[in-house]
Design an enzyme around this catalytic site. Structure first.
Site, short mmCIF file in Angstrom:
data_model
loop_
_atom_site.label_atom_id
_atom_site.label_comp_id
_atom_site.label_asym_id
_atom_site.label_seq_id
_atom_site.Cartn_x
_atom_site.Cartn_y
_atom_site.Cartn_z
N ARG A 55 7.20 -15.73 53.07
CA ARG A 55 6.96 -14.32 53.35
C ARG A 55 7.14 -13.55 52.07
O ARG A 55 7.99 -13.93 51.25
CB ARG A 55 7.98 -13.79 54.37
N ARG A 66 3.49 -10.94 58.95
CA ARG A 66 2.61 -11.79 58.13
C ARG A 66 3.39 -12.80 57.28
O ARG A 66 4.51 -12.57 56.86
CB ARG A 66 1.66 -10.95 57.29
N LYS A 74 -6.79 -4.95 53.08
CA LYS A 74 -7.58 -4.96 51.83
C LYS A 74 -7.76 -6.38 51.31
O LYS A 74 -8.85 -6.77 50.93
CB LYS A 74 -6.89 -4.10 50.75
N ARG A 110 7.07 1.46 50.45
CA ARG A 110 5.68 1.24 50.04
C ARG A 110 4.74 2.22 50.74
O ARG A 110 3.80 2.72 50.14
CB ARG A 110 5.27 -0.21 50.33
N ARG A 166 -3.93 3.10 42.10
CA ARG A 166 -2.96 3.50 43.12
C ARG A 166 -2.44 4.90 42.87
O ARG A 166 -1.56 5.37 43.60
CB ARG A 166 -1.80 2.51 43.10
P1 AMP Z 1 0.15 -5.21 46.81
O1 AMP Z 1 0.09 -6.70 46.83
O2 AMP Z 1 -1.15 -4.57 46.44
O3 AMP Z 1 0.75 -4.65 48.08
O4 AMP Z 1 1.16 -4.80 45.62
C1 AMP Z 1 2.50 -5.21 45.64
C2 AMP Z 1 3.32 -4.34 44.71
O5 AMP Z 1 2.83 -4.47 43.37
C3 AMP Z 1 3.25 -2.86 45.02
O6 AMP Z 1 4.17 -2.46 46.02
C4 AMP Z 1 3.61 -2.26 43.64
O7 AMP Z 1 4.98 -2.36 43.40
C5 AMP Z 1 2.91 -3.22 42.68
N1 AMP Z 1 1.53 -2.78 42.37
C6 AMP Z 1 0.36 -3.39 42.71
N2 AMP Z 1 -0.70 -2.71 42.24
C7 AMP Z 1 -0.19 -1.64 41.60
C8 AMP Z 1 -0.78 -0.53 40.91
N3 AMP Z 1 -2.10 -0.38 40.82
N4 AMP Z 1 0.06 0.40 40.36
C9 AMP Z 1 1.39 0.28 40.45
N5 AMP Z 1 2.01 -0.73 41.10
C10 AMP Z 1 1.23 -1.68 41.67
#
Ligand code: AMP
Length: 232
Positions: A160, A127, A13, A172, A88
């Protein structure tokens, strides 16, 4: 153009959002990046979100909505946005819909990046990013051209993500399956969902997305054009 990129962690993404941002000049809004900035700054939101993020869970909706309210103002409505990591869960999706409805706006397309589970774990485990400029790399899929030196800024320090450790990745992925995957039927029912093969190389995925967006936008442009002719 108002887009949502949907897909599990590691689906690409962020990579696609950046390519779209560069091509169309529409800003990427990554809630993960916004939250990591809050954590780094030690803000009230960051303090409340840090532990949940480290464990791979979802941060409470109320914090996300506060964070996004700052970004989705007038300019974002005018210029459009590419949401990466939001919504999410269903309550976030409904909150976004009613926020847009109240402003007579709507999401143009929700792009789902489809990737096999096994590939996700490999992608995430390998990554890393340049500590200076944030350019993203992968040990086998996209190593820096000169080992140990960032292609973009020649930086030599790399980081990282804390939550890319295997045990956190499992949490996750589970959060995605339980809370985010139900958004697929939600957006399908709105006829806004379009799926792309996220297993292809990033450039190919990007070409597929561009073709999709062209196909989505063309009928709208044609409608606008025939309306203009009628009004002449
Ligand atoms: P990401 O970089 O999108 O993988 O997000 C990293 C972490 O941020 C996720 O594992 C969640 O803990 C938190 N996070 C990001 N976006 C959201 C969201 N829309 N709702 C809840 N938690 C989020």
């Amino acid at each position: 153009m108002k887009l949502i990129l949907l897909g599990p962690p590691g689906a690409g993404k962020g990579t696609q959002a950046k390519l779209l941002e560069a091509e169309f000049g529409v800003p990427q809004i990554s809630t993960g990046d916004l939250l990591r900035q809050e954590v780094a700054a030690g803000s009230e939101i960051g303090k409340a979100a840090g532990a949940v993020m480290a464990a791979g869970g979802l941060v409470p909706d109320e914090l996300l909505l506060r964070l996004l309210a700052r970004r989705l103002g007038g300019a974002a409505l005018r210029l459009g946005f590419i949401l990466d990591g939001f919504p999410r869960n269903l309550s976030q999706a409904r909150a976004l819909d009613s926020w847009l409805d109240a402003r007579d706006a709507q999401i143009d397309a929700v792009l789902e990046l489809k990737v096999d589970d096994a590939a996700l774990v490999d992608r995430i485990a390998g990554r890393f990013a340049c500590a200076a400029c944030g350019a993203g790399y992968h040990e086998t899929l996209k190593p820096p051209r000169a080992a140990g030196h960032c292609d973009r800024c020649a930086g030599t320090r790399f980081t990282r993500r804390e939550d890319d450790r295997a045990e956190v990745v499992a949490a996750r992925l589970a959060a995605y399956a339980a809370q985010t995957a139900p958004l697929l039927p939600y957006y399908r029912a709105q006829a806004r969902l379009f799926s792309v093969d996220g297993m292809a190389p990033p450039d190919q995925v990007f070409q597929d997305i561009r073709m999709l967006l062209d196909a989505i936008r063309r009928p709208r442009l044609e409608r606008a054009d025939s309306k203009a002719r009628l009004e002449v």
